[in-house]
Design a protein around this motif. Sequence first.
Motif, PDB file in Angstrom:
ATOM      1  N   VAL A 169       0.871  -1.170   0.000  1.00 48.74           N
ATOM      2  CA  VAL A 169       0.000   0.000   0.000  1.00 48.74           C
ATOM      3  C   VAL A 169       0.911   1.225   0.000  1.00 48.74           C
ATOM      4  N   GLU A 170       0.556   2.223  -0.808  1.00 51.99           N
ATOM      5  CA  GLU A 170       1.297   3.479  -0.875  1.00 51.99           C
ATOM      6  C   GLU A 170       0.334   4.599  -0.522  1.00 51.99           C
ATOM      7  N   PHE A 171       0.822   5.545   0.288  1.00 50.56           N
ATOM      8  CA  PHE A 171      -0.064   6.605   0.751  1.00 50.56           C
ATOM      9  C   PHE A 171       0.746   7.843   1.112  1.00 50.56           C
ATOM     10  N   LEU A 172       0.041   8.950   1.238  1.00 50.80           N
ATOM     11  CA  LEU A 172       0.617  10.202   1.726  1.00 50.80           C
ATOM     12  C   LEU A 172       0.199  10.406   3.172  1.00 50.80           C
ATOM     13  N   VAL A 173       1.126  10.914   3.973  1.00 48.95           N
ATOM     14  CA  VAL A 173       0.821  11.350   5.336  1.00 48.95           C
ATOM     15  C   VAL A 173       1.169  12.831   5.396  1.00 48.95           C
ATOM     16  N   ILE A 174       0.156  13.651   5.610  1.00 49.31           N
ATOM     17  CA  ILE A 174       0.328  15.095   5.682  1.00 49.31           C
ATOM     18  C   ILE A 174       0.127  15.493   7.139  1.00 49.31           C
ATOM     19  N   SER A 175       1.114  16.160   7.720  1.00 49.78           N
ATOM     20  CA  SER A 175       1.069  16.513   9.140  1.00 49.78           C
ATOM     21  C   SER A 175       1.294  18.000   9.313  1.00 49.78           C
ATOM     22  N   GLN A 176       0.475  18.606  10.188  1.00 47.08           N
ATOM     23  CA  GLN A 176       0.642  20.019  10.507  1.00 47.08           C
ATOM     24  C   GLN A 176       0.470  20.215  11.999  1.00 47.08           C
ATOM     25  N   PRO A 177       1.451  20.715  12.752  1.00 46.35           N
ATOM     26  CA  PRO A 177       2.835  20.879  12.311  1.00 46.35           C
ATOM     27  C   PRO A 177       3.511  19.514  12.190  1.00 46.35           C
ATOM     28  N   THR A 178       4.820  19.508  11.978  1.00 46.99           N
ATOM     29  CA  THR A 178       5.554  18.264  11.844  1.00 46.99           C
ATOM     30  C   THR A 178       5.342  17.371  13.065  1.00 46.99           C
ATOM     31  N   THR A 179       5.515  16.065  12.883  1.00 49.29           N
ATOM     32  CA  THR A 179       5.386  15.125  13.994  1.00 49.29           C
ATOM     33  C   THR A 179       6.719  14.871  14.690  1.00 49.29           C
ATOM     34  N   ARG A 180       7.813  15.451  14.195  1.00 42.79           N
ATOM     35  CA  ARG A 180       9.116  15.242  14.831  1.00 42.79           C
ATOM     36  C   ARG A 180       9.075  15.734  16.281  1.00 42.79           C
ATOM     37  N   GLY A 181       9.392  14.821  17.199  1.00 43.24           N
ATOM     38  CA  GLY A 181       9.365  15.152  18.623  1.00 43.24           C
ATOM     39  C   GLY A 181       7.962  15.170  19.216  1.00 43.24           C
ATOM     40  N   ASP A 182       6.970  14.725  18.450  1.00 39.85           N
ATOM     41  CA  ASP A 182       5.575  14.793  18.897  1.00 39.85           C
ATOM     42  C   ASP A 182       4.885  13.439  18.734  1.00 39.85           C
ATOM     43  N   ARG A 183       5.606  12.354  18.942  1.00 35.97           N
ATOM     44  CA  ARG A 183       5.042  11.009  18.787  1.00 35.97           C
ATOM     45  C   ARG A 183       5.137  10.272  20.115  1.00 35.97           C
ATOM     46  N   ILE A 184       3.986   9.873  20.650  1.00 39.43           N
ATOM     47  CA  ILE A 184       3.956   9.162  21.907  1.00 39.43           C
ATOM     48  C   ILE A 184       3.365   7.776  21.652  1.00 39.43           C
ATOM     49  N   HIS A 185       4.167   6.728  21.900  1.00 41.88           N
ATOM     50  CA  HIS A 185       3.704   5.349  21.700  1.00 41.88           C
ATOM     51  C   HIS A 185       2.762   4.955  22.814  1.00 41.88           C
ATOM     52  N   THR A 186       1.760   4.138  22.477  1.00 44.36           N
ATOM     53  CA  THR A 186       0.800   3.632  23.454  1.00 44.36           C
ATOM     54  C   THR A 186       0.876   2.112  23.466  1.00 44.36           C
ATOM     55  N   LYS A 187       0.182   1.525  24.400  1.00 37.72           N
ATOM     56  CA  LYS A 187       0.155   0.058  24.479  1.00 37.72           C
ATOM     57  C   LYS A 187      -0.974  -0.514  23.693  1.00 37.72           C
TER      58      LYS A 187
END
Length: 121
Positions: free
Chosen positions: A103-121
């Motif tokens: 599967v190929e797709f675009l992910v558009i993020s505003q603002p960037t997700t760098r430093g803004d990703r929190i993993h969950t269980k």
Amino acid sequence: MAEQANDTLKVSKHNAEHYMWGDNCDGWHLVKGQDLSVIFERMPANTAEVRHYHERSRQFFFVLCGQAVLEVEGVRYEIGVQEGVEVPPGAKHQMKNESSADVEFLVISQPTTRGDRIHTK
């Protein structure tokens, strides 16, 4: 006489910054700014990203080819070609490819997700 286009502004997966993630998945940074990120991604068959959320970033996932599943806050969205789903900040989500093809797709993020990703269980 018409001016020649400046090809230095054109971007594609062939000249964009590439990275690998997850289980042999690919990403290409088409736009890599602090206020906006556009990434072209490829997920092989039967792969999934880690369930997570973003405190600030709003995202839009748009499928270019194949069939994806995006789970957002426990709701399962099957996304086909030329379909997309918006994920608001704070919503726990996970992109999956449960099919037997890429599967190929675009992910558009505003603002960037760098430093803004929190993993969950």
